[in-house]
Scaffold this motif. Structure first.
Motif, PDB file in Angstrom:
ATOM      1  N   GLU A  23       0.792  -1.238  -0.074  1.00 25.17           N
ATOM      2  CA  GLU A  23       0.250  -0.094   0.118  1.00 25.17           C
ATOM      3  C   GLU A  23       0.964   1.339  -0.044  1.00 25.17           C
ATOM      4  OE1 GLU A  23      -2.285   2.460  -0.221  1.00 25.17           O
ATOM      5  OE2 GLU A  23      -3.832   1.076   0.398  1.00 25.17           O
ATOM      6  N   ASP A  24       0.732   2.258  -0.994  1.00 24.14           N
ATOM      7  CA  ASP A  24       1.590   3.439  -1.014  1.00 24.14           C
ATOM      8  C   ASP A  24       1.151   4.574  -0.253  1.00 24.14           C
ATOM      9  OD1 ASP A  24      -0.543   3.434  -2.754  1.00 24.14           O
ATOM     10  OD2 ASP A  24       0.312   5.203  -3.683  1.00 24.14           O
ATOM     11  N   GLU A  25      -0.109   4.564   0.273  1.00 23.62           N
ATOM     12  CA  GLU A  25      -0.373   5.468   1.375  1.00 23.62           C
ATOM     13  C   GLU A  25      -0.182   5.178   2.731  1.00 23.62           C
ATOM     14  OE1 GLU A  25      -4.714   7.060   0.329  1.00 23.62           O
ATOM     15  OE2 GLU A  25      -4.307   5.476  -1.169  1.00 23.62           O
ATOM     16  N   PRO A  26       0.847   5.696   3.197  1.00 29.90           N
ATOM     17  CA  PRO A  26       1.350   5.219   4.841  1.00 29.90           C
ATOM     18  C   PRO A  26       0.622   5.284   5.771  1.00 29.90           C
ATOM     19  CG  PRO A  26       2.757   7.164   3.821  1.00 29.90           C
ATOM     20  CD  PRO A  26       1.518   6.942   2.674  1.00 29.90           C
ATOM     21  N   LEU A  66      -3.234  -6.172  -0.918  1.00 27.53           N
ATOM     22  CA  LEU A  66      -2.669  -5.655  -2.113  1.00 27.53           C
ATOM     23  C   LEU A  66      -3.189  -4.476  -2.804  1.00 27.53           C
ATOM     24  CD1 LEU A  66      -0.317  -5.616  -4.228  1.00 27.53           C
ATOM     25  CD2 LEU A  66      -1.504  -7.522  -5.501  1.00 27.53           C
ATOM     26  N   ASP A  67      -2.730  -3.231  -2.588  1.00 28.82           N
ATOM     27  CA  ASP A  67      -3.610  -2.128  -3.391  1.00 28.82           C
ATOM     28  C   ASP A  67      -3.401  -2.222  -4.719  1.00 28.82           C
ATOM     29  OD1 ASP A  67      -4.905   0.255  -3.294  1.00 28.82           O
ATOM     30  OD2 ASP A  67      -2.927   1.330  -3.205  1.00 28.82           O
ATOM     31  N   ILE A  68      -4.635  -1.657  -5.553  1.00 28.67           N
ATOM     32  CA  ILE A  68      -4.372  -1.803  -7.107  1.00 28.67           C
ATOM     33  C   ILE A  68      -3.757  -0.833  -7.523  1.00 28.67           C
ATOM     34  CG2 ILE A  68      -5.804  -1.688  -8.941  1.00 28.67           C
ATOM     35  CD1 ILE A  68      -7.676  -3.577  -7.941  1.00 28.67           C
ATOM     36  N   MET A  69      -3.828   0.439  -7.194  1.00 31.97           N
ATOM     37  CA  MET A  69      -3.294   1.748  -7.735  1.00 31.97           C
ATOM     38  C   MET A  69      -2.061   2.046  -6.880  1.00 31.97           C
ATOM     39  SD  MET A  69      -5.063   3.357  -9.875  1.00 31.97           S
ATOM     40  CE  MET A  69      -5.036   5.109 -10.131  1.00 31.97           C
ATOM     41  N   LEU A  70      -1.048   1.515  -7.373  1.00 32.76           N
ATOM     42  CA  LEU A  70       0.447   1.615  -6.740  1.00 32.76           C
ATOM     43  C   LEU A  70       1.289   2.321  -8.014  1.00 32.76           C
ATOM     44  CD1 LEU A  70       0.697  -1.979  -5.409  1.00 32.76           C
ATOM     45  CD2 LEU A  70       0.593  -0.143  -4.090  1.00 32.76           C
TER      46      LEU A  70
HETATM   47 CA    CA Z   1      -2.894   3.333  -3.691  1.00 33.81          CA
END
Ligand code: CA
Length: 239
Positions: A23-26, A66-70
């Motif tokens: 996930e890219d959003e901390p 698993l986030d999709i938008m990475l």
């Molecule tokens: Ca994301």
């Protein structure tokens, strides 16, 4: 230490299963990790797809969120690559309804998905449910890795649908390797699985694996069986 005398109500479930959070959003990743740890899970985190894929292979988690938008490789591509060699449960995190259509349409093999914004409590409940389901699955008898297929019930190996004739020892070696793709097995481990009740020397395993590799080679997939220097062997598919 606070709560030195936990009651049965407050005892954490220490199951130690490892959850990989990609996930890219901390802020989201942190809150998910906190909730998972509170339930006794261990966690690892990656902030982009490439790192997530590397960590998946290195850490061998029990489940991946698993986030999709990475950034970089997106979650759908990470899932596609994971599924070429692993059936580890994956729950997708998504912010968009179109992604869900894509997920369902492409049959990429996600075990579940959660739509953002979600409550971390809900995500943890899904994690528990998916892990419970995967643990109660029937013992598997069919294994696939790239073009390779192995059926333990029918004692059958096929490459791209074409049958491959193996000796019983070669079959057991291949079964051991395909059950845990990417893992390097020592010769001693392989002897225990494929040549039990024998005093086989390590070079005997080498000889069987050499024959196995020759047969795989003829079928065009010899590079899948890798010699890992100083350790032993692993079965792998390079994507
Ligand atoms: Ca994301």
């Amino acid at each position: 230490m606070p709560n030195a005398q936990p009651t049965s109500d407050t005892l954490p479930v220490v199951n130690g299963q490892l959850i990989l959070v990609v996930e890219d959003e901390p802020e989201i990743a942190e809150v998910l990790e906190a909730y998972l740890r509170r339930e006794g899970y261990r966690t690892e985190r990656a902030g982009d797809g490439g790192r997530g894929l590397d960590l998946f292979h290195a850490a061998r988690p029990d489940l991946m969120l698993l986030d999709i938008m990475l950034p970089g490789m997106d979650g759908l591509e990470v899932l596609r690559r994971v599924r070429t060699s692993s059936q580890t449960p994956v729950i997708m995190l998504t912010a968009r309804a179109e992604d869900i259509d894509k997920l369902l349409g492409l049959e990429l093999g996600a075990d579940d998905y959660v739509v953002k914004p979600f409550s971390p409590r809900e995500v943890v409940a899904r994690v528990k449910a998916v892990l419970r389901r995967s643990q109660h699955d029937e013992p598997r008898n069919l294994f696939r890795l790239g073009a390779l297929e192995l059926d333990t019930k029918q004692f059958l190996v096929a490459i791209s649908g074409k049958r491959l004739d193996l000796t019983p020892t070669e079959f057991r070696l291949l079964e051991c390797l395909i059950r845990d793709p990417g893992r390097a097995f020592t010769r001693a481990e392989l002897i225990e699985v494929a040549l039990p009740d024998s005093d086989a020397l390590e070079r005997v395993v080498d000889a069987h694996l050499k024959n196995l590799r020759r047969k795989l080679d003829v079928a065009g997939v010899g590079e899948m069986l890798e010699t890992v220097r100083g350790i032993g062997y692993r079965l792998w598919v390079t994507s």
